[in-house]
Design an enzyme around this catalytic site. Sequence first.
Site, PDB file in Angstrom:
ATOM      1  N   PRO A 221       0.798  -1.237   0.000  1.00  0.00           N
ATOM      2  CA  PRO A 221       0.000   0.000   0.000  1.00  0.00           C
ATOM      3  C   PRO A 221       0.827   1.281   0.000  1.00  0.00           C
ATOM      4  O   PRO A 221       0.268   2.372  -0.004  1.00  0.00           O
ATOM      5  CB  PRO A 221      -0.796  -0.109   1.295  1.00  0.00           C
ATOM      6  CG  PRO A 221       0.136  -0.848   2.219  1.00  0.00           C
ATOM      7  CD  PRO A 221       0.861  -1.849   1.356  1.00  0.00           C
ATOM      8  N   GLY A 222       2.182   1.173   0.046  1.00  0.00           N
ATOM      9  CA  GLY A 222       2.987   2.366  -0.112  1.00  0.00           C
ATOM     10  C   GLY A 222       3.977   2.661   0.985  1.00  0.00           C
ATOM     11  O   GLY A 222       4.421   3.800   1.126  1.00  0.00           O
ATOM     12  N   GLY A 223       4.376   1.654   1.767  1.00  0.00           N
ATOM     13  CA  GLY A 223       5.317   1.883   2.866  1.00  0.00           C
ATOM     14  C   GLY A 223       6.652   2.440   2.404  1.00  0.00           C
ATOM     15  O   GLY A 223       7.182   3.380   2.992  1.00  0.00           O
ATOM     16  N   LYS A 304      13.813 -12.472  -0.121  1.00  0.00           N
ATOM     17  CA  LYS A 304      13.153 -13.367   0.822  1.00  0.00           C
ATOM     18  C   LYS A 304      13.887 -14.701   0.817  1.00  0.00           C
ATOM     19  O   LYS A 304      14.058 -15.325  -0.238  1.00  0.00           O
ATOM     20  CB  LYS A 304      11.688 -13.572   0.430  1.00  0.00           C
ATOM     21  CG  LYS A 304      10.944 -12.283   0.121  1.00  0.00           C
ATOM     22  CD  LYS A 304      10.867 -11.348   1.320  1.00  0.00           C
ATOM     23  CE  LYS A 304      10.140 -10.054   0.926  1.00  0.00           C
ATOM     24  NZ  LYS A 304       9.999  -9.126   2.048  1.00  0.00           N
TER      25      LYS A 304
END
Length: 352
Positions: A221-223, A304
């Site tokens: 969402p835009g971190g 990851k």
Amino acid sequence: MLNQLLLYCRSGFENECAAEAMAKAEAVGLAGFVKAKPRQGWVLLNLYQQDGALPLQQQPFNQWIFARQWVACLPLLNQLPVTDRITPIVDAVKQLPLCGTVQIETPDTNEGKSVQSLTRKISAPLIQALKKAGCLTNKENSQKPTLHVFFISGTSVLVGISPANNHSPWTMGIPRLRLPKQAPSRATLKLEEAWHTFIPKPQWDQQLAPEMTAVDLGAAPGGWTWQLVRRGIKVYAVDNGPMAEDIMATGLVEHVRADGFTYQPKQAVDWLVCDIVDKPARVTAMVSRWLTQGWCKATIFNLKLPMKQRWQAVVQAKAALMDALQQANLSYQIQIRQLYHDREEVTVYIGP
């Protein structure tokens, strides 16, 4: 005397830190063995050479991946009397060079947190006793080593030093960052910590300058986009998911609904950032393409890690990146760190 290297690490990554420690030791011709227990949050590299930890500390600390801090330490102080822990600690420190500052620390584990009430109480009288004994300067001196007093428990302590200007500047190797209320996710702290780790603060105004451009792959969402926008950087946020309304309202973000792995920029940008969850090899290949095609000047991205063979996965990813850059005749510096705000991942910086 200082033939042990204490390494702080994330709980659960002791094996990876141990494998890295052995590789670093072998690279400079040192031999030894590692003591590491699962979930203890630290590793102890024992070297056969006298003062063997010191040659290792002449290497750049910022090239370590899984170690948050390193300490050339004396043998374990065990079974400290609960009535007077300070005297045996001071007696041990007298064997070390004069130090400029002291960090009184614990492992970053639940067991370590249980000792922190003790370390808070003992901190002031211990520092006073160390200064009285001539073990610490009366003022901070960046040219003197840092003294570390590492409480494994209330009665077990490791004491040692880290070199000035070649260690983590943060207590326990952990930056104390606050989550901004306006940020849309906690992931925002990963990018902020990466900047603190990889880019010297005096260079921020130059390397993270307003009116620069960036692509954020897997942005929603835009971190990470939020951190870039806060620096005045124009961001192309690539993600099929929705972006936070407050970020879009800044006028600095263009939301591109596309697959991060197939997206190609219309023109080169200053920064590529990426926190996509996928296999390290796939992410590495994608970032290599961006660099070798000249689509970005610098990048910060996460890898990851698999559940098994995590150290090997990092080694292979770094080798693949270096090979791609060398074949393209490009000169970049590569740094890889497991940041405090990372979990099952490492963060990679590639820049000038």
